[in-house]
Design a protein around this motif. Structure first.
Motif, PDB file in Angstrom:
ATOM      1  N   LEU A   1       0.825  -1.207   0.000  1.00  0.00           N
ATOM      2  CA  LEU A   1       0.000   0.000   0.000  1.00  0.00           C
ATOM      3  C   LEU A   1       0.857   1.253   0.000  1.00  0.00           C
ATOM      4  CD1 LEU A   1      -2.837   1.273   0.207  1.00  0.00           C
ATOM      5  CD2 LEU A   1      -2.640   1.104   2.706  1.00  0.00           C
ATOM      6  N   ASP A   2       0.583   2.136  -0.938  1.00  0.00           N
ATOM      7  CA  ASP A   2       1.250   3.434  -0.985  1.00  0.00           C
ATOM      8  C   ASP A   2       0.786   4.271   0.204  1.00  0.00           C
ATOM      9  OD1 ASP A   2       2.215   5.968  -1.503  1.00  0.00           O
ATOM     10  OD2 ASP A   2       1.430   6.082  -3.543  1.00  0.00           O
ATOM     11  N   PRO A   3       1.699   4.718   1.082  1.00  0.00           N
ATOM     12  CA  PRO A   3       1.282   5.489   2.266  1.00  0.00           C
ATOM     13  C   PRO A   3       0.479   6.733   1.919  1.00  0.00           C
ATOM     14  CG  PRO A   3       3.577   4.812   2.463  1.00  0.00           C
ATOM     15  CD  PRO A   3       3.160   4.476   1.068  1.00  0.00           C
ATOM     16  N   ALA A   4       0.662   7.282   0.720  1.00  0.00           N
ATOM     17  CA  ALA A   4      -0.092   8.470   0.333  1.00  0.00           C
ATOM     18  C   ALA A   4      -1.592   8.195   0.283  1.00  0.00           C
ATOM     19  CB  ALA A   4       0.392   8.984  -1.022  1.00  0.00           C
ATOM     20  N   LEU A   5      -1.961   6.932   0.072  1.00  0.00           N
ATOM     21  CA  LEU A   5      -3.377   6.578  -0.013  1.00  0.00           C
ATOM     22  C   LEU A   5      -4.044   6.502   1.348  1.00  0.00           C
ATOM     23  CD1 LEU A   5      -3.168   3.850  -2.803  1.00  0.00           C
ATOM     24  CD2 LEU A   5      -3.809   6.253  -3.032  1.00  0.00           C
ATOM     25  N   LEU A   6      -3.279   6.665   2.426  1.00  0.00           N
ATOM     26  CA  LEU A   6      -3.861   6.655   3.765  1.00  0.00           C
ATOM     27  C   LEU A   6      -4.528   7.981   4.111  1.00  0.00           C
ATOM     28  CD1 LEU A   6      -1.009   4.780   5.648  1.00  0.00           C
ATOM     29  CD2 LEU A   6      -3.225   3.865   4.930  1.00  0.00           C
ATOM     30  N   GLN A   7      -4.336   8.998   3.292  1.00  0.00           N
ATOM     31  CA  GLN A   7      -5.064  10.252   3.465  1.00  0.00           C
ATOM     32  C   GLN A   7      -6.467  10.057   2.902  1.00  0.00           C
ATOM     33  OE1 GLN A   7      -4.653  13.698   4.619  1.00  0.00           O
ATOM     34  NE2 GLN A   7      -6.823  13.452   4.165  1.00  0.00           N
ATOM     35  N   SER A   8      -7.480  10.111   3.778  1.00  0.00           N
ATOM     36  CA  SER A   8      -8.850   9.910   3.313  1.00  0.00           C
ATOM     37  C   SER A   8      -9.265  11.062   2.409  1.00  0.00           C
ATOM     38  CB  SER A   8      -9.810   9.782   4.495  1.00  0.00           C
ATOM     39  OG  SER A   8      -9.817  10.960   5.256  1.00  0.00           O
ATOM     40  N   GLU A   9     -10.144  10.746   1.495  1.00  0.00           N
ATOM     41  CA  GLU A   9     -10.499  11.704   0.456  1.00  0.00           C
ATOM     42  C   GLU A   9     -11.987  11.609   0.158  1.00  0.00           C
ATOM     43  OE1 GLU A   9      -7.758  12.749  -3.177  1.00  0.00           O
ATOM     44  OE2 GLU A   9      -9.039  11.055  -3.708  1.00  0.00           O
ATOM     45  N   LEU A  10     -12.625  12.745   0.049  1.00  0.00           N
ATOM     46  CA  LEU A  10     -13.996  12.826  -0.427  1.00  0.00           C
ATOM     47  C   LEU A  10     -13.956  13.383  -1.839  1.00  0.00           C
ATOM     48  CD1 LEU A  10     -15.923  14.262   2.664  1.00  0.00           C
ATOM     49  CD2 LEU A  10     -16.239  12.011   1.644  1.00  0.00           C
ATOM     50  N   VAL A  11     -14.405  12.602  -2.785  1.00  0.00           N
ATOM     51  CA  VAL A  11     -14.396  13.030  -4.184  1.00  0.00           C
ATOM     52  C   VAL A  11     -15.789  13.533  -4.524  1.00  0.00           C
ATOM     53  CG1 VAL A  11     -13.903  12.360  -6.553  1.00  0.00           C
ATOM     54  CG2 VAL A  11     -12.679  11.265  -4.666  1.00  0.00           C
ATOM     55  N   THR A  12     -15.883  14.800  -4.914  1.00  0.00           N
ATOM     56  CA  THR A  12     -17.181  15.406  -5.155  1.00  0.00           C
ATOM     57  C   THR A  12     -17.354  15.801  -6.618  1.00  0.00           C
ATOM     58  OG1 THR A  12     -16.700  17.788  -4.875  1.00  0.00           O
ATOM     59  CG2 THR A  12     -16.890  16.447  -2.868  1.00  0.00           C
ATOM     60  N   ASP A  13     -18.585  16.138  -6.943  1.00  0.00           N
ATOM     61  CA  ASP A  13     -18.924  16.642  -8.272  1.00  0.00           C
ATOM     62  C   ASP A  13     -18.983  18.162  -8.298  1.00  0.00           C
ATOM     63  OD1 ASP A  13     -19.508  14.135  -9.929  1.00  0.00           O
ATOM     64  OD2 ASP A  13     -20.663  13.764  -8.106  1.00  0.00           O
ATOM     65  N   GLY A  14     -18.268  18.800  -7.356  1.00  0.00           N
ATOM     66  CA  GLY A  14     -18.195  20.253  -7.334  1.00  0.00           C
ATOM     67  C   GLY A  14     -19.410  20.884  -6.690  1.00  0.00           C
ATOM     68  N   GLU A  15     -19.701  22.105  -7.077  1.00  0.00           N
ATOM     69  CA  GLU A  15     -20.806  22.857  -6.494  1.00  0.00           C
ATOM     70  C   GLU A  15     -22.064  22.744  -7.350  1.00  0.00           C
ATOM     71  OE1 GLU A  15     -19.541  26.645  -4.220  1.00  0.00           O
ATOM     72  OE2 GLU A  15     -18.297  26.624  -6.025  1.00  0.00           O
ATOM     73  N   LEU A  16     -23.196  22.878  -6.708  1.00  0.00           N
ATOM     74  CA  LEU A  16     -24.459  23.045  -7.412  1.00  0.00           C
ATOM     75  C   LEU A  16     -24.713  24.533  -7.616  1.00  0.00           C
ATOM     76  CD1 LEU A  16     -26.818  20.490  -5.611  1.00  0.00           C
ATOM     77  CD2 LEU A  16     -25.901  20.308  -7.927  1.00  0.00           C
ATOM     78  N   SER A  17     -25.306  24.867  -8.745  1.00  0.00           N
ATOM     79  CA  SER A  17     -25.715  26.251  -8.945  1.00  0.00           C
ATOM     80  C   SER A  17     -26.978  26.510  -8.126  1.00  0.00           C
ATOM     81  CB  SER A  17     -25.987  26.514 -10.419  1.00  0.00           C
ATOM     82  OG  SER A  17     -27.174  25.843 -10.822  1.00  0.00           O
ATOM     83  N   PRO A  18     -27.269  27.769  -7.785  1.00  0.00           N
ATOM     84  CA  PRO A  18     -28.495  28.055  -7.016  1.00  0.00           C
ATOM     85  C   PRO A  18     -29.751  27.481  -7.661  1.00  0.00           C
ATOM     86  CG  PRO A  18     -27.082  29.981  -7.050  1.00  0.00           C
ATOM     87  CD  PRO A  18     -26.444  28.976  -7.972  1.00  0.00           C
ATOM     88  N   ALA A  19     -29.808  27.468  -8.987  1.00  0.00           N
ATOM     89  CA  ALA A  19     -31.010  26.994  -9.681  1.00  0.00           C
ATOM     90  C   ALA A  19     -31.167  25.475  -9.578  1.00  0.00           C
ATOM     91  CB  ALA A  19     -30.965  27.414 -11.145  1.00  0.00           C
ATOM     92  N   GLU A  20     -30.101  24.776  -9.175  1.00  0.00           N
ATOM     93  CA  GLU A  20     -30.182  23.311  -9.115  1.00  0.00           C
ATOM     94  C   GLU A  20     -30.639  22.794  -7.759  1.00  0.00           C
ATOM     95  OE1 GLU A  20     -26.820  22.279 -12.537  1.00  0.00           O
ATOM     96  OE2 GLU A  20     -26.200  22.606 -10.443  1.00  0.00           O
ATOM     97  N   PHE A  21     -30.867  23.682  -6.803  1.00  0.00           N
ATOM     98  CA  PHE A  21     -31.404  23.264  -5.503  1.00  0.00           C
ATOM     99  C   PHE A  21     -32.922  23.204  -5.596  1.00  0.00           C
ATOM    100  CE2 PHE A  21     -27.208  24.764  -4.294  1.00  0.00           C
ATOM    101  CZ  PHE A  21     -26.820  23.878  -3.303  1.00  0.00           C
ATOM    102  N   ASP A  22     -33.435  22.236  -6.326  1.00  0.00           N
ATOM    103  CA  ASP A  22     -34.888  22.105  -6.461  1.00  0.00           C
ATOM    104  C   ASP A  22     -35.261  20.631  -6.610  1.00  0.00           C
ATOM    105  OD1 ASP A  22     -34.271  21.401  -9.085  1.00  0.00           O
ATOM    106  OD2 ASP A  22     -35.011  23.259  -9.961  1.00  0.00           O
TER     107      ASP A  22
END
Length: 590
Positions: free
Chosen positions: A466-487
């Motif tokens: 195991l590469d020690p760098a992979l021990l840093q937990s990571e949340l992979v997101t799809d970025g931000e939602l635009s205001p109009a997409e909160f519906d």
């Protein structure tokens, strides 16, 4: 409590990384731009890849062993020979067992019986002890589902009795194969089937498809050809429950099964399990299967006997199905209580280990408690793996007071845990008595006095792989939602755009919000009212398990999912919070 946990305290907060997006391909107007970029970020550049259909399933022809498997089954059906289906004690094994019984009967088999090992009595898979108990059923053909490729002794014992044996499995094979008459497993070396991610229930479905084609070509059906798609509700539940990657083949199978469940066309047992879990069948998602339906089915195999779960899946009586589902619901409540006690004990043991002043944190964790239940150690390992972002192996006595330990391993991306166990076995022959599994989950057994030696050997294998760098937990997101997409339109589009799961992750977004109000619900959860820039109305959010004893900051960065709010109904939406941190200290953002 024995544990290897040096240096696990003070682990850093998860890093947030946004997926890169390059939207290409031709899309119909019915697919909103938000879904297009989410699909593109998962490598699906057109509707065919994004939402695969049953017509796109790969042909069974490339799946090795099918010709012999079909010959065994068709011969047994023609002779009215007794076929014994042996399942496994998890949801994949239970659904595969029910699928085999229902499917073979649909295809003309009149002598089909089934059995399943008891976790506490027989251990995993087809063992010689289980075979000995099945002699009274007098089978001529034994069919394993979701196991068998590692059951050399059990298959050998069945062959000594004169039984034919067909193994259907999806687990990775060892260097040698058991002495079965036929083995169908897409992960056998040299097998040309393009989908290596089929669950056990998916492998069995392909066997049934090939058998139906053979029988149709042989003129075995006097009337209509049986419609095996009516069994896809079972395939969907088993596939999602087993956490196999949702590649195009599995997404096609799960999507079709979900459509049946949403239309109220699932088997009586699954409909009852949906109802008792408090979910709405018409809006059922893969996440509902994974977090509500499957755990109730799994609970029988963890604490009692999976035959109860299989009976629930086989009955066509809605009343009986409701009674069985209610029993499974009660068992699941007991399982949750046992699991929470065990997780609390494990976390207390980890917290008690002094953190060294210098040096790298441990790369893996092994835990054992003589009072733990062997049916729940996998859930404990999974919970701790999520919190520590380390490979975790949790052990319990095979039965109270036993010197035999049963362990469950859970891994993180970057470490193939079954390969790690194979490395331990190769370097220390005889240390591990039995093992098997997948990249992210595996099971094993060893003697209690060898726990410390295994601890060291497993840690060494992980350090080497195991590469020690992979021990840093990571949340992979799809970025931000635009205001109009909160519906509600976009919340429904995200819900229905799946199925989402392993290898095709559910959309996750991140952004900064002001906390207008908050309160604690259910002692452990955080209910929030948020305001965001450009968003006209406040947004409700829930952070399950998010109460830390301290009030949230007035301004926070969240990683969240957008979902319909069925509780409020109408056009209401809510955010399901996965991560919350003060906006001034959000952790790394890439």
């Amino acid at each position: 409590m024995a544990s290897s946990a040096d240096g696990l305290r003070g682990l850093t907060a998860p890093r947030i990384r946004r997926r890169s997006v390059d939207v290409r391909g031709e899309w119909p107007d019915s697919v909103p731009p938000l879904l297009r970029r989410i699909y593109a970020a998962r490598g699906a550049d057109d509707p065919v890849l994004a939402q695969p259909k049953l017509a796109q399933l790969p042909s069974p022809d490339a799946l090795g062993g099918l010709d012999v498997a079909v010959a065994l089954l068709s011969d047994a059906i023609a002779r009215d020979a007794r076929i014994l289906v042996v399942g496994d004690f998890d949801a994949d094994g239970a659904t595969a067992c029910a699928l085999a019984v229902r499917g073979l009967r649909m295809l003309g088999a009149r002598e089909v019986v089934h059995a399943v090992p008891n976790r506490m009595v027989h251990g995993y898979g087809l063992s010689p002890g289980l075979v000995g108990e099945l002699v009274g059923l007098k089978p001529e053909l034994l069919v394993t589902v979701d196991h068998g490729v590692a059951c050399h002794a059990g298959v050998g014992a069945a062959k000594v009795l004169g039984w034919k044996v067909l193994v259907t499995d999806h687990h990775l094979p060892g260097d040698a194969l058991p002495p079965a008459d036929a083995i169908v497993n897409p992960n056998l070396r040299g097998d040309g089937f393009p989908c290596k991610a089929l669950a056990g229930v998916g492998v069995l479905f392909y066997v049934l498809l090939a058998l139906r084609r053979h029988l149709r070509e042989a003129g075995a059906f006097a009337g209509a050809v049986p419609d095996l798609s009516t069994l896809l509700d079972l395939v969907a539940v088993g596939t999602v429950a087993d956490l196999v990657p949702l590649d195009a083949t599995n997404r096609a199978l799960v999507s079709a099964g979900l459509r049946r469940l949403r239309a109220g066309q699932g088997c009586a047992g699954l409909q009852a399990l949906i109802e008792v879990s408090g979910r709405k069948a018409g809006a059922l998602t893969a996440a509902d299967i994974g977090f509500a339906v499957a755990p109730r089915l799994n609970a029988a195999g963890r604490l009692e006997d999976m035959s109860l779960g299989i009976e629930c899946l086989l009955t066509d009586d809605p009343g009986h199905a409701g009674e069985l589902a209610a029993q499974l619901h009660r068992i699941n409540a007991e399982r949750r209580g046992v699991q929470q006690v065990m997780v609390d004990e494990a976390e207390a043991a980890l917290a008690a280990v002094p953190a060294p002043g210098t040096g790298a944190p441990a790369m893996a964790v092994c835990l054992f408690d003589p009072e733990w239940h062997p049916g729940v150690v996998g859930l404990v390992a999974s919970k701790l793996k999520e919190r520590l972002h380390r490979p975790v192996v949790a052990f319990a006595p095979a039965e109270p007071g036993s010197e035999q330990l049963r362990g469950s391993a859970r891994s993180i991306p970057g470490l193939h845990v079954r390969d790690a166990l194979a490395a331990v076995d190769a370097r220390h022959p005889g240390l591990v008595e039995r093992f098997g599994g997948h990249a992210m989950a595996a099971g094993l057994s060893l003697r209690r006095e060898r726990f410390a030696a295994f601890e060291q050997a497993f840690a060494e294998a992980v350090r080497n792989m195991l590469d020690p760098a992979l021990l840093q937990s990571e949340l992979v997101t799809d970025g931000e939602l635009s205001p109009a997409e909160f519906d509600r339109f976009h919340a429904d589009a995200l819900r229905d755009g799946g199925p989402w799961g392993q290898g095709f992750p559910e959309p996750l977004f991140d952004g900064v919000f002001d906390v207008a109000d908050w309160r604690v619900v259910g002692e452990r959860h955080l209910k929030l009212v948020l305001r965001g820039e450009g968003i006209a109305t406040p947004i409700n959010a829930i952070h399950f398990g998010g109460w830390t004893g301290e009030r949230p900051a007035a301004r926070c960065r969240l990683a969240y999912r957008l979902a319909p709010d069925h509780y409020r109904g109408g056009q209401a939406i809510q955010l399901i919070v996965e991560h919350l941190a003060p906006a001034l200290d959000p952790g790394p953002l890439l």
